[in-house]
Write a protein that holds these residues in place. Structure first.
Motif, PDB file in Angstrom:
ATOM      1  N   UNK A  82      72.334  49.012  -6.818  1.00 20.90           N
ATOM      2  CA  UNK A  82      73.052  49.783  -7.829  1.00 20.90           C
ATOM      3  C   UNK A  82      74.520  49.802  -7.476  1.00 20.90           C
ATOM      4  N   UNK A  83      75.355  49.393  -8.456  1.00 22.81           N
ATOM      5  CA  UNK A  83      76.785  49.313  -8.205  1.00 22.81           C
ATOM      6  C   UNK A  83      77.478  50.613  -8.610  1.00 22.81           C
ATOM      7  N   UNK A  84      78.565  50.862  -7.958  1.00 24.21           N
ATOM      8  CA  UNK A  84      79.387  52.032  -8.238  1.00 24.21           C
ATOM      9  C   UNK A  84      80.852  51.641  -8.008  1.00 24.21           C
ATOM     10  N   UNK A  85      81.784  51.915  -8.942  1.00 21.71           N
ATOM     11  CA  UNK A  85      81.541  52.603 -10.217  1.00 21.71           C
ATOM     12  C   UNK A  85      80.947  51.664 -11.260  1.00 21.71           C
ATOM     13  N   UNK A  86      80.571  52.201 -12.406  1.00 20.62           N
ATOM     14  CA  UNK A  86      80.088  51.364 -13.509  1.00 20.62           C
ATOM     15  C   UNK A  86      81.239  50.593 -14.126  1.00 20.62           C
ATOM     16  N   UNK A  96      84.483  47.935  -5.194  1.00 15.61           N
ATOM     17  CA  UNK A  96      83.233  48.357  -5.810  1.00 15.61           C
ATOM     18  C   UNK A  96      82.144  48.359  -4.746  1.00 15.61           C
ATOM     19  N   UNK A  97      81.171  49.223  -4.941  1.00 19.35           N
ATOM     20  CA  UNK A  97      80.140  49.427  -3.935  1.00 19.35           C
ATOM     21  C   UNK A  97      78.764  49.116  -4.502  1.00 19.35           C
ATOM     22  N   UNK A  98      77.861  48.768  -3.588  1.00 18.72           N
ATOM     23  CA  UNK A  98      76.486  48.453  -3.954  1.00 18.72           C
ATOM     24  C   UNK A  98      75.571  49.145  -2.963  1.00 18.72           C
ATOM     25  N   UNK A  99      74.589  49.878  -3.466  1.00 18.96           N
ATOM     26  CA  UNK A  99      73.596  50.489  -2.589  1.00 18.96           C
ATOM     27  C   UNK A  99      72.230  49.905  -2.910  1.00 18.96           C
ATOM     28  N   UNK A 127      80.983  42.434 -12.152  1.00 17.49           N
ATOM     29  CA  UNK A 127      80.608  42.008 -10.808  1.00 17.49           C
ATOM     30  C   UNK A 127      79.250  42.609 -10.465  1.00 17.49           C
ATOM     31  N   UNK A 128      78.365  41.743  -9.978  1.00 16.13           N
ATOM     32  CA  UNK A 128      76.993  42.153  -9.677  1.00 16.13           C
ATOM     33  C   UNK A 128      76.681  41.909  -8.205  1.00 16.13           C
ATOM     34  N   UNK A 129      75.977  42.847  -7.607  1.00 17.19           N
ATOM     35  CA  UNK A 129      75.398  42.573  -6.300  1.00 17.19           C
ATOM     36  C   UNK A 129      73.936  42.198  -6.500  1.00 17.19           C
TER      37      UNK A 129
END
Lengths: 112, 114
Positions: free
Chosen positions: A5-9, A21-24, A87-89
């Motif tokens: 799940x990426x953050x922010x949208x 951007x972050x990915x959890x 951008x996708x993780x």
């Protein structure tokens, strides 16, 4: 539910600024990959970071991975209008073959 | 140039109709994949193939079918059993099925209902 799940949208910045951007994710991974998608196009692979790596660079991209927190970040330095994209993780799980699980993505808009 | 070609770019389906999306690659890759992308969501795996004449269901295979008769080709059929087919469909390939192989994507087919 999605593994990554990426953050922010969504993220809006000006040219020259940095974009982060972050990915959890939830379960153990073999590696984590970042992809870019321009509007109406296919995904383009940016960078792959393995579970035993902590940081990786490619041009203006810097990716970090913290397996203890199950999170990764993508930093784009000195953004350009051409960086406008989603951008996708994607995570490759340790118990899968080559299957990737994608997050919902971060939409980045870079204004001149 | 090597790459993945998807056709058509836009496709319209009538009620009760099956439609087939084409995916061709000249990268000499063994593994191929079909994904569905809905607005605001990530990619979901429909089917994958690790080698010619073999394919496996992904997470959302119901209402879809595939074949892998040639290494270069992996067509996807959206059958009338798929009640909500409107989406952006992406085909991808990777050198093989190992975990550390990046995937290469085509430019997608956008399917809509008439």
């Amino acid at each position: 539910s999605q593994q990554g799940e990426e953050d922010p949208q969504a993220l809006s910045i000006q040219e020259g600024e940095n974009a982060t951007m972050n990915c959890s994710y939830k379960t153990s991974i073999n590696n984590l990959q970042w992809y870019r998608q321009n509007s109406g196009r296919g995904l383009v692979h940016l960078i792959l970071i393995r579970s035993n790596e902590r940081e990786k660079h490619s041009g203006r991209l810097r990716v970090t991975l913290d397996t203890s927190k199950k999170s990764s970040s993508l930093l784009i330095t000195a953004s350009r209008a051409a960086d406008t994209a989603s951008y996708f993780c994607a995570t490759a799980l340790t118990d899968s073959w080559g299957k990737l699980q994608f997050g919902a993505g971060t939409q980045v808009v870079v204004t001149p | 140039d090597g790459g993945i070609t998807q056709s058509p770019k836009y496709l319209f389906r009538k009620e009760g109709q099956n439609v087939t999306l084409s995916c061709e690659q000249n990268l000499n890759h063994d593994a191929m994949y079909w994904y569905r992308q809905d607005p605001g969501q990530g990619l979901r795996l429909i089917y994958y193939s690790q080698i010619v004449n073999d394919f496996q269901k992904g997470d959302i295979a119901e209402g879809y079918s595939v074949s892998r008769e040639k290494k270069e080709s992996f067509p996807l059929t959206v059958t009338s059993a798929q009640k909500n087919p409107t989406a952006f469909y992406l085909c991808a390939s990777s050198r093989d099925e190992r975990l550390d192989q990046p995937q290469h994507f085509g430019d997608g087919t956008r399917l809509s209902i008439l």
